[in-house]
Design an enzyme around this catalytic site. Structure first.
Site, PDB file in Angstrom:
ATOM      1  N   HIS A  11      36.910  41.595  40.327  1.00 41.96           N
ATOM      2  CA  HIS A  11      38.105  42.315  40.779  1.00 41.96           C
ATOM      3  C   HIS A  11      38.601  43.257  39.673  1.00 41.96           C
ATOM      4  O   HIS A  11      39.025  44.368  39.943  1.00 41.96           O
ATOM      5  CB  HIS A  11      39.220  41.326  41.137  1.00 41.96           C
TER       6      HIS A  11
ATOM      7  N   ASP B 257      45.833  44.181  43.822  1.00 39.29           N
ATOM      8  CA  ASP B 257      44.650  43.577  44.426  1.00 39.29           C
ATOM      9  C   ASP B 257      45.062  42.869  45.712  1.00 39.29           C
ATOM     10  O   ASP B 257      45.957  42.018  45.698  1.00 39.29           O
ATOM     11  CB  ASP B 257      44.031  42.572  43.448  1.00 39.29           C
TER      12      ASP B 257
END
Ligand code: UDP
Length: 487
Positions: A20, A120
């Site tokens: 990520h 995110d």
């Protein structure tokens, strides 16, 4: 005019896992190149590790309007659960990190009030969009559009009785009613979190909820490109207010940096472990397209038996191989289990092993002919851009859907899902390196061309990134107008 109104300011906050953080950093670099002011918020422990093993600081030091900030995940400093204990991590972040983030925003500890937050989407709960100060949230999901779509469909599959997976499930049963995925998805290709018998399973619930929340955000950002996932992207666009498909981000960044005179070298490194560049010299000594690159990303762990099946399969295939054996790959515990002596012996002739490789460079190397991968989305995109056909051994989350698309839709590899057997490893390696090579190379070369075109000036991802940057500037101008209406 107060400091915050002087120019647009973007706060970026990745989920604390390498798969990520890496693409979020690439996006941060792209946005910095466009001149935007960026604050990149990282969890302390992740940031410290990255600083130790990568060129993070020098990479961003040339952007005067960029800065790193860190925040706690609320877990003790010696905590080792990481992603294997997802609910511990998310509970702690919800209880500790979330209120702290709001406090940091309000007290301007993170700089001027951001024009938007690029958050995110795997922890979209982190920002309450209605709380003051109201800041538009752009959710960045670091997975493929196809797996995002599969995640979004899970509530409907539960509703019409196709999920949860039952005791004696036929995993080859075709999944019905996922628009655009008819005759593609089998039960075994759904994201791994749906492989539970109980629909109230907390990880299943968490993943589905975060996906639903991401779809409702001001904008959704995906690391993919139209020519790869156009049909799914258009379905997503009919559901989400605004979608930007701006990938493959690593190629996008490379393309935009190619015109730059001062590029920090060797090249941006990704990782929690020290990169062992010696494998590049080893690759230099191998014939063209002769080596299978083997890497299972930063999280996947395997048992001793599986490790040995892979090892035998690779040796039995008769091919050369470069294998990333992370310190915690086998058994999941740093330093334990080590590398068996016989493996070292058995691979002397044709093999090379490193603890962590400069993967993007490795995949671009002339000697690489195939990629045995866990199908993490970053690795999949990196394989595509370098025109390397894949042997997929997906383990969890989106990887199960990605590998299905690699083998059956894009036809750029073979899928070894749910099997770990030396004969199959050897056979699939030889399928990719020889038996099915022409067919797979034809599609992967074509897909790589499309990927590279998408990030060049005028390409779909290039245009979507420009649109996103303009939209951020527009949001800022609107806010200024509201705060300072013309007299
Ligand atoms: N990677 C790397 N060196 C390695 C193995 C992996 O730099 O030896 C990088 C790889 O290039 C990719 C990332 O680690 O960018 C892994 O992300 P991915 O989404 O593929 O998998 P995850 O680690 O999230 O499972």
């Amino acid at each position: 005019m107060e400091q915050e109104e002087a120019e647009p300011h973007v706060l970026m906050f990745p989920f604390p896992a390498l798969g990520h953080v890496n693409p979020m950093l690439k996006l941060a670099e792209l946005l910095s190149l466009s001149g935007l002011r960026i604050t990149f918020l990282n969890i302390h422990r992740i940031h410290q590790t990255l600083v130790l093993h990568t060129n993070l600081q020098s990479r961003f030091s040339r952007f005067p309007k960029f800065r790193f900030q860190t925040i706690t995940d609320g877990l003790p400093p010696n905590y080792t659960g990481g992603l294997t204990k997802l609910s511990e991590l998310t509970h702690s972040m919800e209880a500790v990190t979330k209120p702290l983030l709001r406090q940091m925003l309000v007290s301007r500890q993170l700089g001027p009030i951001p024009t938007c937050i690029i958050l995110d989407g795997f922890f979209s709960f982190m920002v309450d969009v209605d709380a003051e100060p109201k800041i538009p949230v752009f959710c960045f999901r670091t997975v493929s559009a196809c797996s995002f779509w599969a995640y979004s469909s899970i509530p409907r599959l539960i509703e019409d009785g196709q999920l949860p997976v039952k005791g004696e499930e036929d995993m080859d049963r075709m999944i019905e009613g996922v628009a655009g995925m008819e005759n593609i998805l089998r039960c075994r290709d759904l994201p791994s979190f749906s492989r539970v018998g109980d629909q109230t399973d907390p990880i299943l619930q968490y993943s589905v909820n975060q996906t639903i929340q991401s779809s409702k955000a001001h904008s959704l950002i995906l690391n993919t490109f139209e020519d790869l996932e156009g049909p799914i992207l258009s379905r997503l666009r009919s559901r989400c207010p605004n979608v930007y498909a701006i990938g493959p981000l690593h190629a996008h960044l490379k393309s935009r940096l190619s015109g730059e005179i001062t590029r920090p070298e060797p090249e941006s490194s990704n990782g929690y472990w020290k990169v062992d560049r010696s494998c590049l010299a080893w690759l230099d000594a191998q014939p063209s397209k002769s080596v299978v690159y083997v890497s299972f990303g930063s999280v996947t762990v395997m048992g001793d038996r599986q490790f040995r099946e892979f090892w035998h399969g690779l040796v039995d295939s008769g091919r050369r191989f470069l294998w990333v054996v992370r310190p915690n790959l086998v058994g999941g515990k740093d330093g334990e289990n080590g590398i068996p002596a016989e493996l070292v012996e058995g691979t002397k002739e044709r093999g090379c092993m490193v603890g962590w490789a400069p993967q993007e460079e490795v995949l671009r190397h002339e000697a690489i002919g195939g990629f045995l991968t866990h199908c993490g989305w970053n690795s999949t995109l990196e394989g595509i851009v370098s025109s390397v056909p894949m042997i997929c051994w997906p383990q969890f989350a989106d990887q199960l859907t990605n590998s299905r698309y690699v083998s059956e839709v894009w036809r750029i590899g073979v899928d070894m899902k749910d099997v770990c057997d030396r004969e199959i490893v050897a056979r699939m390696v030889n399928d990719v390196m020889e038996n099915r090579r022409n067919e797979l190379m034809g599609s992967v070369i074509e897909t790589a061309k499309l990927a590279n075109t998408s990030v060049e000036e005028g390409g779909s991802s290039f245009r979507d990134l420009e649109r996103m940057i303009n939209d951020i500037r527009l949001l800022w101008r609107r806010r200024i107008k509201r705060s300072f209406p013309p007299a």
